[in-house]
Scaffold this motif. Structure first.
Motif, PDB file in Angstrom:
ATOM      1  N   MET A  41      55.058  15.284  49.930  1.00 28.56           N
ATOM      2  CA  MET A  41      55.028  13.837  49.729  1.00 28.56           C
ATOM      3  C   MET A  41      55.965  13.097  50.672  1.00 28.56           C
ATOM      4  SD  MET A  41      52.784  13.873  47.398  1.00 28.56           S
ATOM      5  CE  MET A  41      52.738  12.156  46.886  1.00 28.56           C
ATOM      6  N   LYS A  42      57.058  13.760  51.092  1.00 26.25           N
ATOM      7  CA  LYS A  42      58.008  13.151  52.021  1.00 26.25           C
ATOM      8  C   LYS A  42      58.424  14.188  53.057  1.00 26.25           C
ATOM      9  CE  LYS A  42      60.047   9.825  48.768  1.00 26.25           C
ATOM     10  NZ  LYS A  42      61.321   9.368  48.130  1.00 26.25           N
ATOM     11  N   ARG A  43      58.513  13.745  54.303  1.00 24.45           N
ATOM     12  CA  ARG A  43      59.000  14.621  55.374  1.00 24.45           C
ATOM     13  C   ARG A  43      60.126  13.902  56.093  1.00 24.45           C
ATOM     14  NH1 ARG A  43      58.662  15.285  60.906  1.00 24.45           N
ATOM     15  NH2 ARG A  43      57.497  13.334  61.056  1.00 24.45           N
ATOM     16  N   MET A  44      61.314  14.485  56.031  1.00 25.19           N
ATOM     17  CA  MET A  44      62.475  13.936  56.721  1.00 25.19           C
ATOM     18  C   MET A  44      62.911  14.790  57.904  1.00 25.19           C
ATOM     19  SD  MET A  44      62.288  13.106  53.407  1.00 25.19           S
ATOM     20  CE  MET A  44      63.269  14.225  52.410  1.00 25.19           C
ATOM     21  N   ALA A  45      62.353  16.003  58.012  1.00 25.71           N
ATOM     22  CA  ALA A  45      62.745  16.924  59.079  1.00 25.71           C
ATOM     23  C   ALA A  45      62.140  16.495  60.410  1.00 25.71           C
ATOM     24  CB  ALA A  45      62.296  18.341  58.733  1.00 25.71           C
ATOM     25  N   VAL A  46      62.967  16.504  61.470  1.00 27.40           N
ATOM     26  CA  VAL A  46      62.535  16.126  62.821  1.00 27.40           C
ATOM     27  C   VAL A  46      62.946  17.231  63.780  1.00 27.40           C
ATOM     28  CG1 VAL A  46      62.708  14.403  64.653  1.00 27.40           C
ATOM     29  CG2 VAL A  46      62.791  13.685  62.258  1.00 27.40           C
ATOM     30  N   LEU A  47      62.080  17.568  64.718  1.00 29.73           N
ATOM     31  CA  LEU A  47      62.354  18.621  65.684  1.00 29.73           C
ATOM     32  C   LEU A  47      63.634  18.309  66.472  1.00 29.73           C
ATOM     33  CD1 LEU A  47      61.315  21.240  66.990  1.00 29.73           C
ATOM     34  CD2 LEU A  47      60.110  19.816  68.666  1.00 29.73           C
ATOM     35  N   GLY A  48      64.518  19.297  66.535  1.00 28.52           N
ATOM     36  CA  GLY A  48      65.777  19.135  67.266  1.00 28.52           C
ATOM     37  C   GLY A  48      66.875  18.464  66.468  1.00 28.52           C
ATOM     38  N   GLN A  49      66.605  18.093  65.244  1.00 28.22           N
ATOM     39  CA  GLN A  49      67.590  17.394  64.411  1.00 28.22           C
ATOM     40  C   GLN A  49      68.707  18.348  63.992  1.00 28.22           C
ATOM     41  OE1 GLN A  49      65.898  16.104  60.735  1.00 28.22           O
ATOM     42  NE2 GLN A  49      67.760  15.094  60.000  1.00 28.22           N
ATOM     43  N   PHE A  50      69.943  17.862  64.043  1.00 23.59           N
ATOM     44  CA  PHE A  50      71.077  18.593  63.495  1.00 23.59           C
ATOM     45  C   PHE A  50      71.248  18.166  62.039  1.00 23.59           C
ATOM     46  CE2 PHE A  50      71.954  19.384  67.908  1.00 23.59           C
ATOM     47  CZ  PHE A  50      72.604  20.610  67.914  1.00 23.59           C
ATOM     48  N   VAL A  51      71.225  19.133  61.159  1.00 28.68           N
ATOM     49  CA  VAL A  51      71.324  18.845  59.731  1.00 28.68           C
ATOM     50  C   VAL A  51      72.616  19.428  59.191  1.00 28.68           C
ATOM     51  CG1 VAL A  51      68.840  18.747  59.362  1.00 28.68           C
ATOM     52  CG2 VAL A  51      70.026  20.926  59.141  1.00 28.68           C
ATOM     53  N   LYS A  52      73.118  18.795  58.147  1.00 34.27           N
ATOM     54  CA  LYS A  52      74.295  19.289  57.454  1.00 34.27           C
ATOM     55  C   LYS A  52      73.887  19.861  56.103  1.00 34.27           C
ATOM     56  CE  LYS A  52      77.805  16.377  59.609  1.00 34.27           C
ATOM     57  NZ  LYS A  52      78.511  17.570  60.190  1.00 34.27           N
ATOM     58  N   GLU A  53      74.779  20.597  55.501  1.00 35.80           N
ATOM     59  CA  GLU A  53      74.509  21.184  54.205  1.00 35.80           C
ATOM     60  C   GLU A  53      74.171  20.089  53.190  1.00 35.80           C
ATOM     61  OE1 GLU A  53      76.741  23.913  50.785  1.00 35.80           O
ATOM     62  OE2 GLU A  53      77.695  23.512  52.713  1.00 35.80           O
ATOM     63  N   GLY A  54      73.023  20.235  52.520  1.00 36.80           N
ATOM     64  CA  GLY A  54      72.581  19.253  51.529  1.00 36.80           C
ATOM     65  C   GLY A  54      71.593  18.241  52.064  1.00 36.80           C
ATOM     66  N   THR A  55      71.291  18.274  53.374  1.00 36.71           N
ATOM     67  CA  THR A  55      70.330  17.334  53.942  1.00 36.71           C
ATOM     68  C   THR A  55      68.928  17.640  53.415  1.00 36.71           C
ATOM     69  OG1 THR A  55      71.639  17.095  55.954  1.00 36.71           O
ATOM     70  CG2 THR A  55      69.336  16.412  56.065  1.00 36.71           C
ATOM     71  N   ARG A  82      70.832  24.357  53.360  1.00 33.86           N
ATOM     72  CA  ARG A  82      71.959  24.914  52.618  1.00 33.86           C
ATOM     73  C   ARG A  82      73.143  25.226  53.531  1.00 33.86           C
ATOM     74  NH1 ARG A  82      69.375  28.878  47.968  1.00 33.86           N
ATOM     75  NH2 ARG A  82      67.819  27.393  47.206  1.00 33.86           N
ATOM     76  N   VAL A  83      72.923  25.126  54.843  1.00 39.13           N
ATOM     77  CA  VAL A  83      74.001  25.321  55.817  1.00 39.13           C
ATOM     78  C   VAL A  83      73.806  24.315  56.943  1.00 39.13           C
ATOM     79  CG1 VAL A  83      74.371  27.775  55.320  1.00 39.13           C
ATOM     80  CG2 VAL A  83      72.639  27.095  56.988  1.00 39.13           C
ATOM     81  N   ASP A  84      74.840  24.100  57.724  1.00 40.76           N
ATOM     82  CA  ASP A  84      74.730  23.254  58.912  1.00 40.76           C
ATOM     83  C   ASP A  84      73.921  23.995  59.972  1.00 40.76           C
ATOM     84  OD1 ASP A  84      76.394  21.682  57.467  1.00 40.76           O
ATOM     85  OD2 ASP A  84      78.176  21.987  58.693  1.00 40.76           O
ATOM     86  N   GLY A  85      73.102  23.238  60.725  1.00 39.59           N
ATOM     87  CA  GLY A  85      72.315  23.882  61.764  1.00 39.59           C
ATOM     88  C   GLY A  85      71.412  22.915  62.494  1.00 39.59           C
TER      89      GLY A  85
END
Length: 345
Positions: A146-160, A53-56
């Motif tokens: 069922m799905k995993r898109m999160a990766v350690l150290g990944q920079f995500v944007k709001e809505g990812t 919900r936020v960049d991080g």
């Protein structure tokens, strides 16, 4: 002088040679067992996505492979976000004000909640009086990852999107019903089904949706059934075979005594219908009378006229039967044109 129906008369000898049989027309129970085949699918209403919900930056991954079963509130990832830190500082400033405004406080708290924090985390921040640098994001529902898109150290944007979770404790069964079986199938009916993957076990389900269109190639209609799956024995992709028992009254309505004169939810068919019109507490939709879905309005409806399936002669344009004339000197039969209802058994 009187024009009446066509009659046919024969001798007793001719009747025996012709092996003529008659049956009494009566009002009886008309029941049928509809058999269908189908497949298990995911319940589309029980799918959730955990999004940023936020960049991080994702500094810790708690669930790192698909197929993991999680409970609502379980930690999924830990995120570091400057936006969250700024929002927490705004909450501290509102708290430390000489005359803190209640509206400002509530607004600062709701902002953090909308950014992914729980109310318990907000309460902890207010109690400790210092910002949480690393925020743990938790599972929104219980289910299977069922799905995993999160990766350690990944920079995500709001809505990812980071995870997709399916609650497989409830599943859908999509079945094919022939058009000749449709008079016996209604929304909310209960059926039993089995699957080769779990031999010797019967499962229950309820008709949730009847497709309004017919497949012109297979001459069938899709029937969606909702079923509970607490032991996770039913898995998407499994084949099932189902049986649905139905009974109709003299007007073609389905007889279900517990729903007679009651009101039901249009999306959640329950066993305990309401005796008065109102609003469904779960779907927030107005309750509708069960009769609107093809059910009999009384628990003691008039039974239909029943004749043997071999009695009518169907010519393509019409159906006729021969009625024995009582009191005639010789066996006499009167031709009658009839309108047939659905075939039971």
């Amino acid at each position: 002088a009187t024009v009446g129906p066509a009659t046919y008369t024969m001798s007793e000898t001719a009747k025996r040679l012709s092996e003529v049989e008659t049956a009494k027309v009566s009002r009886e129970q008309a029941k049928v067992v509809v058999r269908m085949v189908g497949m298990v699918y995911e319940d589309e209403t029980r799918i959730a996505v955990l999004t940023a919900r936020v960049d991080g930056r994702l500094d810790e991954i708690y669930v790192n492979f698909t197929g993991t079963r999680v409970q609502r509130g379980d930690p999924m990832v830990k995120i570091w976000s400057p936006t969250l830190i700024t929002s927490q500082v705004e909450l501290f400033e509102a708290t430390r004000s000489s005359e803190p405004s209640k509206d400002v406080m509530v607004g600062a708290e709701e902002k953090l909640i909308q950014q992914g924090l729980t109310r318990e985390q907000v309460a902890q921040i207010k109690k400790e009086g210092k910002p949480i640098l690393y925020v743990t994001l938790r599972a929104p529902i219980s289910g299977i990852v069922m799905k995993r898109m999160a990766v350690l150290g990944q920079f995500v944007k709001e809505g990812t999107e980071m995870y997709t979770i399916n609650d497989l404790s409830h599943v859908w069964i999509k079945m094919d019903a022939y058009e000749s079986d449709l008079p016996w199938i209604r929304y909310g009916q209960e059926l039993l089904f089995t699957t080769p993957a779990v031999p010797g076990r019967q499962f229950k389900g309820k008709v949730l949706f009847i497709d309004p269109t017919l497949d012109a190639h297979t001459r069938s209609v899709k029937i969606r059934v909702a079923a509970e799956n607490p032991e996770f024995l039913l898995k998407p992709g499994m084949f099932v075979t189902a049986e649905l028992e139905a009974e109709i009254d003299a007007t073609g309505k389905i007889i279900k005594s517990e729903w007679a004169g009651k009101y039901i939810c249009p999306v959640h068919p329950r066993d305990d219908p309401s005796s008065e019109a109102g609003i469904c507490p779960e779907s927030k939709m107005p309750l509708k009378p069960a009769s609107a879905y093809g059910y009999a309005q009384t628990d003691k409806p008039e039974l239909p006229l029943v004749i043997p399936s071999a009695a009518p002669l169907i010519t393509g344009k019409r159906a006729v039967v021969y009625v024995e004339v009582p009191g005639a000197e010789r066996p006499t039969y009167e031709l009658r044109e009839v309108v047939l209802g659905p075939r039971a058994g």
